[in-house]
Design a protein around this motif. Structure first.
Motif, PDB file in Angstrom:
ATOM      1  N   ASN A  65       0.831  -1.206   0.000  1.00 49.29           N
ATOM      2  CA  ASN A  65       0.000   0.000   0.000  1.00 49.29           C
ATOM      3  C   ASN A  65       0.869   1.262   0.000  1.00 49.29           C
ATOM      4  O   ASN A  65       0.517   2.264  -0.621  1.00 49.29           O
ATOM      5  N   VAL A  66       2.001   1.199   0.685  1.00 50.59           N
ATOM      6  CA  VAL A  66       2.916   2.346   0.658  1.00 50.59           C
ATOM      7  C   VAL A  66       3.375   2.579  -0.781  1.00 50.59           C
ATOM      8  O   VAL A  66       3.350   3.693  -1.296  1.00 50.59           O
ATOM      9  N   LEU A  67       3.759   1.500  -1.444  1.00 54.30           N
ATOM     10  CA  LEU A  67       4.310   1.618  -2.793  1.00 54.30           C
ATOM     11  C   LEU A  67       3.238   1.955  -3.826  1.00 54.30           C
ATOM     12  O   LEU A  67       3.372   2.905  -4.596  1.00 54.30           O
ATOM     13  N   THR A  68       2.175   1.178  -3.851  1.00 52.54           N
ATOM     14  CA  THR A  68       1.164   1.338  -4.892  1.00 52.54           C
ATOM     15  C   THR A  68       0.122   2.376  -4.494  1.00 52.54           C
ATOM     16  O   THR A  68      -0.247   3.235  -5.296  1.00 52.54           O
ATOM     17  N   GLY A  69      -0.335   2.292  -3.246  1.00 55.29           N
ATOM     18  CA  GLY A  69      -1.377   3.214  -2.797  1.00 55.29           C
ATOM     19  C   GLY A  69      -0.867   4.637  -2.687  1.00 55.29           C
ATOM     20  O   GLY A  69      -1.489   5.556  -3.197  1.00 55.29           O
ATOM     21  N   TYR A  70       0.251   4.813  -2.035  1.00 54.77           N
ATOM     22  CA  TYR A  70       0.736   6.176  -1.804  1.00 54.77           C
ATOM     23  C   TYR A  70       1.673   6.658  -2.908  1.00 54.77           C
ATOM     24  O   TYR A  70       1.479   7.725  -3.455  1.00 54.77           O
ATOM     25  N   ALA A  71       2.699   5.853  -3.245  1.00 55.11           N
ATOM     26  CA  ALA A  71       3.662   6.339  -4.239  1.00 55.11           C
ATOM     27  C   ALA A  71       3.194   6.068  -5.669  1.00 55.11           C
ATOM     28  O   ALA A  71       3.823   6.527  -6.622  1.00 55.11           O
ATOM     29  N   GLY A  72       2.091   5.315  -5.834  1.00 54.49           N
ATOM     30  CA  GLY A  72       1.505   5.152  -7.158  1.00 54.49           C
ATOM     31  C   GLY A  72       2.257   4.229  -8.099  1.00 54.49           C
ATOM     32  O   GLY A  72       2.064   4.292  -9.306  1.00 54.49           O
ATOM     33  N   GLN A  73       3.135   3.372  -7.577  1.00 55.12           N
ATOM     34  CA  GLN A  73       3.865   2.433  -8.433  1.00 55.12           C
ATOM     35  C   GLN A  73       3.206   1.062  -8.322  1.00 55.12           C
ATOM     36  O   GLN A  73       3.259   0.426  -7.274  1.00 55.12           O
ATOM     37  N   VAL A  74       2.580   0.623  -9.404  1.00 57.35           N
ATOM     38  CA  VAL A  74       1.871  -0.655  -9.359  1.00 57.35           C
ATOM     39  C   VAL A  74       2.872  -1.801  -9.459  1.00 57.35           C
ATOM     40  O   VAL A  74       3.628  -1.882 -10.418  1.00 57.35           O
ATOM     41  N   SER A  75       2.892  -2.648  -8.451  1.00 59.30           N
ATOM     42  CA  SER A  75       3.775  -3.812  -8.493  1.00 59.30           C
ATOM     43  C   SER A  75       2.945  -5.088  -8.604  1.00 59.30           C
ATOM     44  O   SER A  75       2.113  -5.358  -7.754  1.00 59.30           O
ATOM     45  N   LEU A  76       3.196  -5.843  -9.668  1.00 58.69           N
ATOM     46  CA  LEU A  76       2.543  -7.151  -9.819  1.00 58.69           C
ATOM     47  C   LEU A  76       3.505  -8.248  -9.417  1.00 58.69           C
ATOM     48  O   LEU A  76       3.256  -9.418  -9.669  1.00 58.69           O
ATOM     49  N   GLY A  77       4.627  -7.848  -8.812  1.00 56.71           N
ATOM     50  CA  GLY A  77       5.649  -8.842  -8.508  1.00 56.71           C
ATOM     51  C   GLY A  77       5.986  -8.945  -7.042  1.00 56.71           C
ATOM     52  O   GLY A  77       7.055  -9.423  -6.668  1.00 56.71           O
ATOM     53  N   HIS A  78       5.069  -8.491  -6.191  1.00 59.07           N
ATOM     54  CA  HIS A  78       5.430  -8.460  -4.778  1.00 59.07           C
ATOM     55  C   HIS A  78       5.627  -9.848  -4.182  1.00 59.07           C
ATOM     56  O   HIS A  78       6.393 -10.005  -3.240  1.00 59.07           O
ATOM     57  N   GLY A  79       4.936 -10.833  -4.752  1.00 62.10           N
ATOM     58  CA  GLY A  79       5.116 -12.197  -4.256  1.00 62.10           C
ATOM     59  C   GLY A  79       6.569 -12.634  -4.368  1.00 62.10           C
ATOM     60  O   GLY A  79       7.073 -13.377  -3.517  1.00 62.10           O
ATOM     61  N   ALA A  80       7.267 -12.148  -5.383  1.00 62.05           N
ATOM     62  CA  ALA A  80       8.662 -12.517  -5.566  1.00 62.05           C
ATOM     63  C   ALA A  80       9.527 -11.947  -4.446  1.00 62.05           C
ATOM     64  O   ALA A  80      10.483 -12.585  -3.994  1.00 62.05           O
ATOM     65  N   LEU A  81       9.162 -10.762  -3.976  1.00 62.29           N
ATOM     66  CA  LEU A  81       9.926 -10.179  -2.878  1.00 62.29           C
ATOM     67  C   LEU A  81       9.681 -10.962  -1.590  1.00 62.29           C
ATOM     68  O   LEU A  81      10.595 -11.163  -0.791  1.00 62.29           O
ATOM     69  N   VAL A  82       8.440 -11.410  -1.417  1.00 56.06           N
ATOM     70  CA  VAL A  82       8.138 -12.278  -0.271  1.00 56.06           C
ATOM     71  C   VAL A  82       8.986 -13.552  -0.386  1.00 56.06           C
ATOM     72  O   VAL A  82       9.588 -14.005   0.592  1.00 56.06           O
ATOM     73  N   ALA A  83       9.060 -14.100  -1.586  1.00 57.98           N
ATOM     74  CA  ALA A  83       9.831 -15.323  -1.802  1.00 57.98           C
ATOM     75  C   ALA A  83      11.302 -15.111  -1.454  1.00 57.98           C
ATOM     76  O   ALA A  83      11.915 -15.959  -0.792  1.00 57.98           O
ATOM     77  N   ILE A  84      11.839 -13.969  -1.872  1.00 53.78           N
ATOM     78  CA  ILE A  84      13.259 -13.716  -1.597  1.00 53.78           C
ATOM     79  C   ILE A  84      13.495 -13.611  -0.085  1.00 53.78           C
ATOM     80  O   ILE A  84      14.454 -14.188   0.453  1.00 53.78           O
ATOM     81  N   PHE A 261      -2.760 -11.439  -5.761  1.00 49.98           N
ATOM     82  CA  PHE A 261      -3.611 -11.450  -4.581  1.00 49.98           C
ATOM     83  C   PHE A 261      -3.414 -10.180  -3.743  1.00 49.98           C
ATOM     84  O   PHE A 261      -4.376  -9.531  -3.332  1.00 49.98           O
ATOM     85  N   PHE A 262      -2.163  -9.787  -3.527  1.00 49.76           N
ATOM     86  CA  PHE A 262      -1.904  -8.615  -2.680  1.00 49.76           C
ATOM     87  C   PHE A 262      -2.423  -7.337  -3.317  1.00 49.76           C
ATOM     88  O   PHE A 262      -2.910  -6.434  -2.639  1.00 49.76           O
ATOM     89  N   LEU A 263      -2.300  -7.290  -4.633  1.00 50.33           N
ATOM     90  CA  LEU A 263      -2.802  -6.101  -5.324  1.00 50.33           C
ATOM     91  C   LEU A 263      -4.318  -6.005  -5.138  1.00 50.33           C
ATOM     92  O   LEU A 263      -4.858  -4.940  -4.837  1.00 50.33           O
ATOM     93  N   LEU A 264      -4.992  -7.156  -5.277  1.00 51.36           N
ATOM     94  CA  LEU A 264      -6.447  -7.175  -5.073  1.00 51.36           C
ATOM     95  C   LEU A 264      -6.800  -6.740  -3.655  1.00 51.36           C
ATOM     96  O   LEU A 264      -7.713  -5.948  -3.439  1.00 51.36           O
ATOM     97  N   VAL A 265      -6.032  -7.234  -2.705  1.00 50.27           N
ATOM     98  CA  VAL A 265      -6.297  -6.912  -1.301  1.00 50.27           C
ATOM     99  C   VAL A 265      -6.266  -5.401  -1.085  1.00 50.27           C
ATOM    100  O   VAL A 265      -7.169  -4.831  -0.480  1.00 50.27           O
ATOM    101  N   ILE A 266      -5.230  -4.751  -1.599  1.00 47.15           N
ATOM    102  CA  ILE A 266      -5.141  -3.316  -1.297  1.00 47.15           C
ATOM    103  C   ILE A 266      -6.115  -2.502  -2.143  1.00 47.15           C
ATOM    104  O   ILE A 266      -6.585  -1.462  -1.716  1.00 47.15           O
TER     105      ILE A 266
END
Ligand code: ADP
Ligand code: MG
Length: 605
Positions: A65-84, A261-266
């Motif tokens: 939400n900080v990244l996409t909601g506030y800074a406006g950068q849509v990330s469809l790859g956040h699951g990969a960061l969770v994986a890392i 999923f996370f994008l849908l959530v926020i």
């Protein structure tokens, strides 16, 4: 300061909203603790497991939400960061026998680093192209997890991940839940501090109005990278918890639909709303899980939910009208208190522009434009429409790079610097059409202009340390003083977008002044003002120059120019047609023919 009558506050509802719904912190604390302890009362393993997992998901969502909601950068790859984060934590625990806490910190660092790598294309691409790049990034990461078998265990993943320990004792499921819940509370509180600070205002500005952000001295690059790092670190932490909760992780856990999923959530919770990711996770993750008996209806439930939301809450649940009072809050500062606003005099600088040349394709917008604006005085730039006035201001403030020529601010050659760097050197500006953040309060719009003068570091802001609070108080008090200065104090808590154009111009001037500029560039500030407002604007400009700020004003209103300016430059087709005092210039026959004549016939070519 000049005495000015204040506008009556038509937005009384908005300002009273500022005090409504503000519960004492103790009440909040008790309510949150009660809610969080709910899963502990049910002794069932399943409830605890779900609650812990929901907490992990919430961590990711809060960060996204900080990244996409506030800074406006849509990330469809956040699951990969969770994986890392997850793999880093798990491998350090299993292979190197690190404690969970250290390994999780390393996981956060690794994810943050990966987030910065993922961010690099964002700095060049538009939102949706970038979103596709993040999707690819996620795919590459899952592929690598499979391919780097020696390290990651390939398809079978990492197994036998031990539970975190404290003092040698492994945590029980209930204790793990408490740890996750504590992290969620901390993450929520940290982002709350963040989004209400200058960094939050800066991120929203970068999202909604990059020109306004840049003019306030914000580096879009840095603020986006910052949002990426924060949000990736939270994803990494969530990954660490995910690993120890599951005890086994495989590449399949972090597929692309996990990211989406996370994008849908926020989105469902409400983009850029503090409670959005919390509500979104509860509804989108927990609710369907709890409807256990209805599992087979799950897709149907999702579908109906999405449909209803699209119809009744297109901005997400927390973006609904009923929360409006809750959402419009400029500040937690009691503005009635008097805070000392340090009023150091601004550095007095002369502006010297020489030999500017600028082509736009075949159009020669500037052809040797030159002018000198003396320190602490007002200089007017006039000329028919299309003569290159706005282009001159854009070159001075760095928004456009000239083909040739120099801009000197005092002794400093600022030609070629980035616009936010020039803003930081003390150049404030307004735009021909006001560039405000319409969804932000008037007060916060003005505070944005003071971005550079606030001192607390990002860490101090997130942790809510004293310097961050002091910044908040001072920036609010300074903005309020400026709003009084331009005569808009009564509108401090109104939304900027609700103001008429004339008042928006004044808000923009106040924002530029919040940066304590040595040079203020005004692009047609009188356009569309009433006689009354025009008079006030004249007094305002005189007062600004009297404080030591050099003012360069582009204006068609000759009476206003004659009143406020000491010298005038007349442009025609990018060339200087005449220069001198207003008296000299306006009696010049050539000027009259080139400028007034056309003005009479509509002022354009
Ligand atoms: P003014 O502010 O004096 O009305 P401008 O500086 O906006 O004039 O424009 C000067 C000339 O340059 C005009 O002919 C305009 O069409 C052209 N121009 C300005 N900006 C651009 C741009 N970004 N791209 C192409 N042409 C431009
Ligand atoms: Mg213009």
């Amino acid at each position: 300061m000049i005495p000015m009558t204040e506008h009556s506050p038509p937005a009384a509802a908005a300002s009273s909203a500022n005090v409504a719904l503000r519960l004492p912190p103790a009440v909040w604390a008790v309510a949150v603790l009660a809610a969080l302890s709910l899963p502990l009362w049910f002794r069932g393993e399943f409830i605890l497991f779900l609650a812990t997992r929901a907490g992990v998901m919430m961590l990711v969502a809060v960060g996204l939400n900080v990244l996409t909601g506030y800074a406006g950068q849509v990330s469809l790859g956040h699951g990969a960061l969770v994986a890392i984060g997850s793999y880093t934590t798990a491998l350090l625990m299993v292979d190197a026998h690190w404690s969970f806490w250290l390994a999780a910190l390393a996981g956060m660092a690794a994810a943050a680093l990966a987030g910065l790598v993922m961010a690099l294309p964002a700095l060049r691409l538009s939102t949706w192209y970038f979103a596709l790049v993040t999707l690819t990034f996620a795919q590459v990461v899952t592929d690598l997890l499979v391919e780097m078998r020696g390290l990651t265990g390939g398809f079978s993943g990492v197994v036998g991940i031990p539970a975190p320990t404290i003092g040698g004792q492994p945590l029980s499921a209930a204790q793990l839940y408490v740890a996750v819940a504590a992290c969620v509370v901390l993450a929520f509180w940290g982002t709350r501090n963040l989004v209400r600070s200058r960094l939050g205002r800066g991120m929203v500005a970068a999202r909604d109005n990059p020109l306004a952000a840049t003019a306030s001295g914000i580096s879009l690059l840095r603020i986006k990278l910052f949002a990426f790092a924060i949000s990736a670190a939270l994803a990494g932490l969530a990954g660490g918890f995910y690993a120890v909760q599951n005890t086994v992780i495989t590449p399949e856990d972090f597929s692309v639909d996990f990211s989406i999923f996370f994008l849908l959530v926020i989105v469902i919770g409400g983009l850029g709303k503090l409670w959005g990711p919390v509500i979104g996770t509860l509804i989108f993750f927990l609710l369907p899980e709890l409807l256990g008996a209805l599992q087979s209806w799950r897709l149907m439930v999702y579908g109906v939910m999405l449909l209803v939301l699209m119809l009744f809450a297109p901005n997400g649940i927390m973006g609904m009208k009923i929360w409006r009072r809750w959402n419009i809050r400029s500040t937690d500062v009691d503005l009635d208190e008097s805070h000392d606003v340090h009023n150091a005099p601004v550095a007095r600088l002369t502006l010297t522009v020489c030999g500017l040349q600028k082509h736009f394709g075949g159009v020669k917008a500037l052809n040797g434009c030159a002018l000198t604006a003396e320190a602490g005085h007002t200089h007017a730039l006039v000329g028919p429409n299309g003569s290159g006035k706005t282009t001159t201001l854009n070159v001075i403030s760095g928004f456009i790079r000239s083909d040739q020529g120099n801009v000197l601010l005092g002794e400093t050659d600022v030609s070629g610097l980035a616009p936010h760097e020039i803003a930081r050197l003390g150049v404030g500006r307004t735009f021909q059409t006001p560039k405000l953040l319409n969804e932000m309060t008037v007060l916060d719009n003005v505070r944005l202009g003071g971005f550079v003068s606030e001192q607390a570091t990002a860490a101090e802001i997130v942790l809510g340390l004293p310097r961050a609070h002091r910044d908040q108080r001072q920036s609010a008090a300074a903005a309020m003083t400026l709003l009084r200065f331009v005569g808009l104090a009564g509108l401090a808590h109104a939304l900027a977008g609700d103001l008429p154009h004339g008042q928006q111009r004044l808000v923009e001037i106040a924002r530029a002044l919040a940066g304590r500029p040595s040079l203020l560039l005004l692009d047609e500030p009188a356009a569309g003002l009433s006689m009354d407002e025009l008079d006030r604007l004249g007094a305002l400009i005189e007062a600004i120059a009297a404080q030591g700020t050099t003012v360069l004003i582009v204006e068609h209103h000759l009476e206003l120019i004659a009143r406020v300016s000491r010298s005038v430059t007349v442009l025609d087709r990018g060339m200087v047609l005449a220069a001198g005092t207003p008296g000299e210039v306006f009696s010049n026959l050539e000027v009259e023919r080139a400028y007034m004549g056309r003005e009479g016939t509509g002022g354009s070519r």
